[in-house]
Design a protein around this motif. Structure first.
Motif, PDB file in Angstrom:
ATOM      1  N   PRO A   1      43.121  45.021  27.753  1.00 42.83           N
ATOM      2  CA  PRO A   1      42.363  45.407  28.936  1.00 42.83           C
ATOM      3  C   PRO A   1      41.088  46.186  28.634  1.00 42.83           C
ATOM      4  O   PRO A   1      40.188  46.255  29.467  1.00 42.83           O
ATOM      5  N   GLU A   2      40.960  46.771  27.449  1.00 41.75           N
ATOM      6  CA  GLU A   2      39.783  47.568  27.103  1.00 41.75           C
ATOM      7  C   GLU A   2      38.675  46.746  26.454  1.00 41.75           C
ATOM      8  O   GLU A   2      37.557  47.236  26.307  1.00 41.75           O
TER       9      GLU A   2
ATOM     10  N   GLU B   1      35.738  43.824  25.786  1.00 38.51           N
ATOM     11  CA  GLU B   1      34.645  43.283  26.606  1.00 38.51           C
ATOM     12  C   GLU B   1      35.058  41.975  27.271  1.00 38.51           C
ATOM     13  O   GLU B   1      34.703  41.705  28.415  1.00 38.51           O
TER      14      GLU B   1
ATOM     15  N   LYS C   1      37.095  42.705  30.285  1.00 41.17           N
ATOM     16  CA  LYS C   1      36.263  43.218  31.377  1.00 41.17           C
ATOM     17  C   LYS C   1      35.487  42.088  32.039  1.00 41.17           C
ATOM     18  O   LYS C   1      35.370  42.020  33.273  1.00 41.17           O
TER      19      LYS C   1
ATOM     20  N   ALA D   1      37.878  40.058  34.133  1.00 43.49           N
ATOM     21  CA  ALA D   1      38.203  40.747  35.383  1.00 43.49           C
ATOM     22  C   ALA D   1      37.050  40.629  36.376  1.00 43.49           C
ATOM     23  O   ALA D   1      37.261  40.389  37.577  1.00 43.49           O
ATOM     24  N   GLN D   2      35.838  40.779  35.871  1.00 40.82           N
ATOM     25  CA  GLN D   2      34.662  40.661  36.741  1.00 40.82           C
ATOM     26  C   GLN D   2      34.558  39.236  37.290  1.00 40.82           C
ATOM     27  O   GLN D   2      34.277  39.026  38.468  1.00 40.82           O
TER      28      GLN D   2
END
Length: 160
Positions: free
Chosen positions: A101-102, A104, A107, A110-111
């Motif tokens: 989850p951390e 790139e 992220k 998720a975006q």
């Protein structure tokens, strides 16, 4: 019309043979056949007259209008549904990919998933707005057609 099988017809034939007799049986069947033919002809004539009256009243035009309106709705909704289904299949959560989850990549995923949800919501809203607008336009057309029918003066018959 009548649900007569072979057994019922055989019983009717035997009873007719006993009651009428073998000599007059062909005459009886011939006259029954004529009456049945006349009844079928009258039913066919009645059905034709009712269809012509419905055509003159504009029922066929209204039915065609409704059919074309629903065809338009199906053309609009089917591609929208297939597109949203395809997007739903591709939009998976981060845990489905087994990403940290951390990172790139997580992220960005998720975006992207959030963007997909927003696009789905906007697309669904636009599709619903379009369907509502088409329904409103159809209702206005029907209302104007009814108003025109009511506004037409009755045809005066000349009595001589």
């Amino acid at each position: 019309m009548f649900d007569l099988g072979f057994a019922e017809l055989l019983v009717i034939g035997i009873v007719a043979l006993i009651v009428v007799g073998p000599k007059d049986l062909p005459v009886l069947f011939r006259s029954v056949g004529r009456y049945v033919g006349k009844a079928k002809g009258m039913a066919r004539e009645f059905s034709t007259a009712m269809n012509q009256a419905a055509d003159q009243a504009g029922v066929k035009d209204v039915a065609d209008t409704f059919k074309s309106a629903t065809d338009g709705l199906n053309k609009v909704t089917n591609p929208v549904k297939s597109a949203t289904d395809a997007v739903k299949d591709t939009a998976k959560s981060i845990t489905d990919f087994g990403l940290d989850p951390e990172s790139e990549t997580a992220k960005l995923a998720a975006q992207r998933a959030d963007d997909v949800k927003k696009i789905q919501e906007v697309t669904a809203k636009k599709a619903q707005d379009r369907l509502d607008a088409e329904a409103k336009a159809k209702a206005e057309v029907e209302l104007s057609a009814q108003t025109e029918q009511k506004a037409k003066p009755p045809i005066a018959e000349d009595k001589a």
